[in-house]
Design a protein around this motif. Structure first.
Motif, PDB file in Angstrom:
ATOM      1  N   GLU A 136       1.037  -1.079   0.263  1.00 22.53           N
ATOM      2  CA  GLU A 136       0.098   0.217  -0.083  1.00 22.53           C
ATOM      3  C   GLU A 136       1.175   1.196   0.775  1.00 22.53           C
ATOM      4  O   GLU A 136       0.341   2.577   0.063  1.00 22.53           O
ATOM      5  N   GLY A 137       2.093   1.251   0.598  1.00 28.28           N
ATOM      6  CA  GLY A 137       2.888   2.591   0.662  1.00 28.28           C
ATOM      7  C   GLY A 137       2.700   2.621   1.487  1.00 28.28           C
ATOM      8  O   GLY A 137       2.276   4.492   1.770  1.00 28.28           O
ATOM      9  N   THR A 138       1.808   2.728   2.923  1.00 26.49           N
ATOM     10  CA  THR A 138       1.738   3.731   3.700  1.00 26.49           C
ATOM     11  C   THR A 138       1.966   3.051   5.270  1.00 26.49           C
ATOM     12  O   THR A 138       3.138   1.650   5.126  1.00 26.49           O
ATOM     13  N   LEU A 139       2.010   4.249   6.829  1.00 25.61           N
ATOM     14  CA  LEU A 139       2.523   3.509   7.646  1.00 25.61           C
ATOM     15  C   LEU A 139       0.989   2.821   8.201  1.00 25.61           C
ATOM     16  O   LEU A 139      -0.081   4.111   8.157  1.00 25.61           O
ATOM     17  N   THR A 140       0.851   2.548   8.806  1.00 23.13           N
ATOM     18  CA  THR A 140      -0.406   1.996   9.615  1.00 23.13           C
ATOM     19  C   THR A 140      -0.463   2.859  11.112  1.00 23.13           C
ATOM     20  O   THR A 140       0.196   1.871  11.318  1.00 23.13           O
ATOM     21  N   ALA A 145      -5.041  -0.571  22.919  1.00 27.60           N
ATOM     22  CA  ALA A 145      -5.595  -0.122  23.967  1.00 27.60           C
ATOM     23  C   ALA A 145      -7.546  -0.928  22.975  1.00 27.60           C
ATOM     24  O   ALA A 145      -8.319  -2.179  23.783  1.00 27.60           O
ATOM     25  N   SER A 146      -7.579  -0.845  21.603  1.00 31.27           N
ATOM     26  CA  SER A 146      -8.735  -1.166  20.854  1.00 31.27           C
ATOM     27  C   SER A 146      -8.224  -1.807  19.722  1.00 31.27           C
ATOM     28  O   SER A 146      -9.649  -2.676  19.606  1.00 31.27           O
ATOM     29  N   GLY A 147      -7.387  -1.704  19.372  1.00 27.97           N
ATOM     30  CA  GLY A 147      -7.185  -2.646  18.023  1.00 27.97           C
ATOM     31  C   GLY A 147      -7.742  -1.922  16.833  1.00 27.97           C
ATOM     32  O   GLY A 147      -7.635  -2.436  15.608  1.00 27.97           O
ATOM     33  N   LYS A 148      -8.575  -0.079  17.232  1.00 29.11           N
ATOM     34  CA  LYS A 148      -8.792   0.727  15.917  1.00 29.11           C
ATOM     35  C   LYS A 148      -7.404   1.349  15.728  1.00 29.11           C
ATOM     36  O   LYS A 148      -6.775   1.828  16.105  1.00 29.11           O
ATOM     37  N   ARG A 149      -7.658   0.883  13.883  1.00 30.64           N
ATOM     38  CA  ARG A 149      -6.934   1.843  13.185  1.00 30.64           C
ATOM     39  C   ARG A 149      -6.981   3.115  13.159  1.00 30.64           C
ATOM     40  O   ARG A 149      -8.146   4.363  13.280  1.00 30.64           O
ATOM     41  N   LEU A 150      -6.239   3.925  13.639  1.00 33.59           N
ATOM     42  CA  LEU A 150      -6.447   5.443  13.790  1.00 33.59           C
ATOM     43  C   LEU A 150      -5.622   6.592  12.285  1.00 33.59           C
ATOM     44  O   LEU A 150      -6.103   7.096  12.562  1.00 33.59           O
ATOM     45  N   TRP A 170       9.034  11.094  17.223  1.00 35.93           N
ATOM     46  CA  TRP A 170       9.147  10.983  16.130  1.00 35.93           C
ATOM     47  C   TRP A 170       9.307   9.698  15.330  1.00 35.93           C
ATOM     48  O   TRP A 170       8.836   8.706  16.273  1.00 35.93           O
ATOM     49  N   VAL A 171       8.784   9.365  14.845  1.00 39.80           N
ATOM     50  CA  VAL A 171       8.282   7.487  13.360  1.00 39.80           C
ATOM     51  C   VAL A 171       9.530   7.524  12.560  1.00 39.80           C
ATOM     52  O   VAL A 171       8.999   8.344  11.963  1.00 39.80           O
ATOM     53  N   PHE A 172      10.179   6.896  12.087  1.00 38.25           N
ATOM     54  CA  PHE A 172      11.272   7.045  10.849  1.00 38.25           C
ATOM     55  C   PHE A 172      10.692   5.754  10.169  1.00 38.25           C
ATOM     56  O   PHE A 172      10.332   4.801  10.772  1.00 38.25           O
ATOM     57  N   VAL A 173      10.580   5.628   8.518  1.00 35.44           N
ATOM     58  CA  VAL A 173       9.733   4.642   7.994  1.00 35.44           C
ATOM     59  C   VAL A 173      10.906   4.818   6.798  1.00 35.44           C
ATOM     60  O   VAL A 173      11.336   5.598   6.602  1.00 35.44           O
ATOM     61  N   HIS A 182      11.839   8.616   5.697  1.00 39.73           N
ATOM     62  CA  HIS A 182      10.081   9.725   6.014  1.00 39.73           C
ATOM     63  C   HIS A 182      10.816   9.992   7.767  1.00 39.73           C
ATOM     64  O   HIS A 182      10.603   8.417   8.631  1.00 39.73           O
ATOM     65  N   VAL A 183      10.329  11.098   7.705  1.00 39.90           N
ATOM     66  CA  VAL A 183      10.087  11.458   9.106  1.00 39.90           C
ATOM     67  C   VAL A 183       8.614  11.558   9.110  1.00 39.90           C
ATOM     68  O   VAL A 183       8.549  12.898   9.093  1.00 39.90           O
ATOM     69  N   ILE A 184       8.335  11.077  10.860  1.00 41.83           N
ATOM     70  CA  ILE A 184       6.914  11.515  10.742  1.00 41.83           C
ATOM     71  C   ILE A 184       6.323  12.481  12.044  1.00 41.83           C
ATOM     72  O   ILE A 184       7.231  11.697  13.085  1.00 41.83           O
ATOM     73  N   ASP A 185       5.875  13.071  12.344  1.00 41.06           N
ATOM     74  CA  ASP A 185       5.302  13.556  13.855  1.00 41.06           C
ATOM     75  C   ASP A 185       4.368  12.087  14.347  1.00 41.06           C
ATOM     76  O   ASP A 185       3.380  12.283  13.623  1.00 41.06           O
ATOM     77  N   ALA A 186       5.032  12.201  15.735  1.00 43.43           N
ATOM     78  CA  ALA A 186       3.592  11.299  16.067  1.00 43.43           C
ATOM     79  C   ALA A 186       1.960  11.969  16.539  1.00 43.43           C
ATOM     80  O   ALA A 186       1.489  11.399  16.451  1.00 43.43           O
ATOM     81  N   ASN A 187       2.482  13.120  16.946  1.00 43.07           N
ATOM     82  CA  ASN A 187       1.167  13.923  17.025  1.00 43.07           C
ATOM     83  C   ASN A 187       0.745  14.003  16.088  1.00 43.07           C
ATOM     84  O   ASN A 187      -0.222  14.338  16.436  1.00 43.07           O
ATOM     85  N   THR A 188       1.218  14.823  15.367  1.00 44.52           N
ATOM     86  CA  THR A 188      -0.102  15.274  14.251  1.00 44.52           C
ATOM     87  C   THR A 188       0.252  14.484  13.248  1.00 44.52           C
ATOM     88  O   THR A 188      -0.560  13.976  12.302  1.00 44.52           O
ATOM     89  N   ARG A 189       0.582  13.299  12.610  1.00 42.20           N
ATOM     90  CA  ARG A 189       0.913  11.900  12.328  1.00 42.20           C
ATOM     91  C   ARG A 189       0.693  12.199  10.968  1.00 42.20           C
ATOM     92  O   ARG A 189       0.496  11.513   9.711  1.00 42.20           O
ATOM     93  N   LYS A 190       2.022  13.277  10.410  1.00 36.39           N
ATOM     94  CA  LYS A 190       2.190  13.866   9.094  1.00 36.39           C
ATOM     95  C   LYS A 190       3.697  13.682   8.994  1.00 36.39           C
ATOM     96  O   LYS A 190       4.438  13.681   9.307  1.00 36.39           O
TER      97      LYS A 190
END
Length: 342
Positions: A136-140, A145-150, A170-173, A182-190
């Motif tokens: 998919e070329g994505t980060l899920t 706690a709920s198993g829900k995709r955010l 940060w999250v790196f991918v 890719h550097v992802i802001d964990a708070n904004t998820r961007k």
């Protein structure tokens, strides 16, 4: 590749509250994933086998195989839950994570992760899971706690390596096809930065001080070292092995010791592991392993290195003081990942 976890008040943290439950959507059941005290009979290495759809458990004391545990379709990356009572397994063809109870060695549920998950990491508090979806070329992003995709965060083609920073910021991918981190802001998820590295980046490791992000470049025969938080490549380490052609040196697995002194790199089809001085950024020596050294892990006292070899279908146990292999253990067809309960 484990990090210290933040301590949260009891009753609010899904890892510490004994009654905390969460729903695994694909299994349609609620289960208690997080508890407090670790339980296992002996120090073990758990190794995933892509072709056998199983995990091989190896006794670290004598290198014997103690069990083979059935799991999902095409198991790949492995990770211990923060409580060390569960092993999470990325199931590429089941599009989920299998949750294996360490004590019973049985699956206790599934967490939906999107199409073709390969690798994943957890936030420092264990509340959030980040999984790369290769097709998919994505980060899920999943709430544990709920198993829900955010979120489903678009990244480059063929994302693989995933690493959340210990501070949770940060999250790196890595994107294999785009040769980007890719550097992802964990708070904004961007995605806030795209960093060009070597050809086909695979794995990520942070130095203990958090100031350097090391990236293995499989088709570049190199490591890119990214300065943090500047998010720029500060140095490139070229990997050269006497007698090996450049296209045989295909670094993938990468781990840095607790003191930040040595980096160990599984150099793929060279059938060797490179030992690198982190401060000097120089290769100190090469250690022979099995065929296609793929992923690796250090034991608790960092005296042994465990190397998964994808073409010889074994696990090489390396004595680091002697810089040589002690034993090779068969671990199923096309082994991929390893996690230690040490």
């Amino acid at each position: 590749m484990l990090r210290a976890r933040d301590q949260k008040p009891a009753g609010k943290d899904p890892m510490t509250h004994p009654a905390r439950m969460f729903l695994l959507p694909s299994a349609g059941l609620a289960l208690m994933l997080w508890a407090c005290a670790p339980v296992w009979a002996q120090s073990q290495a758990w190794v995933s086998s892509e072709k056998d759809n199983a995990l091989t458990i190896v006794n670290l004391k004598d290198g014997s195989v103690s069990a083979v545990v059935p799991t999902c379709q095409r198991p790949r990356h492995l990770r211990l839950a923060p409580d060390r009572k569960r092993v999470l397994v990325a199931c590429s063809e089941d599009h989920a994570a299998d949750v294996i109870d360490v004590a019973t060695r049985r699956s206790v549920g599934r967490i939906a992760l999107g199409d073709d998950p390969e690798m994943f990491d957890l936030s420092p508090d264990g509340r959030t899971l980040y999984a790369s979806n290769e097709d998919e070329g994505t980060l899920t992003v999943v709430d544990m706690a709920s198993g829900k995709r955010l979120s489903e965060i678009p990244v480059g083609k063929e994302p693989e390596g995933v690493l959340a920073t210990p501070d949770g910021r940060w999250v790196f991918v890595t994107s294999e096809a785009a040769s980007l981190v890719h550097v992802i802001d964990a708070n904004t998820r961007k995605v806030v930065h795209n960093i060009a590295v070597g050809k086909r980046p695979r794995r990520l490791a942070l130095t203990p001080d958090g100031k350097q992000l090391w990236v293995s470049n499989e088709l570049g025969a190199s490591l890119s070292i990214i300065a943090v938080p500047e998010f720029k490549v500060a140095h490139t380490v070229k990997l050269e092995l006497k007698g090996a052609r450049a296209n045989e040196i295909t670094p993938v697995g990468l781990v840095i010791d607790r003191k930040g002194e040595r980096a160990y790199v599984a150099a793929g089809r060279s059938n060797h592991v490179a030992v690198i001085d982190v401060r000097e950024r120089k290769v100190l020596q090469w250690i022979l392993s099995g065929k296609r050294a793929w992923n690796l892990a250090l034991n608790a006292d960092e005296s042994r290195l465990f190397v998964v070899n994808g073409l010889s279908d074994d696990l090489t146990i390396v004595d680091l003081a002697q810089a040589k292999a002690l034993k090779s253990v068969p671990v199923g067809r096309v082994p991929y990942g390893v996690v230690l309960l040490d």
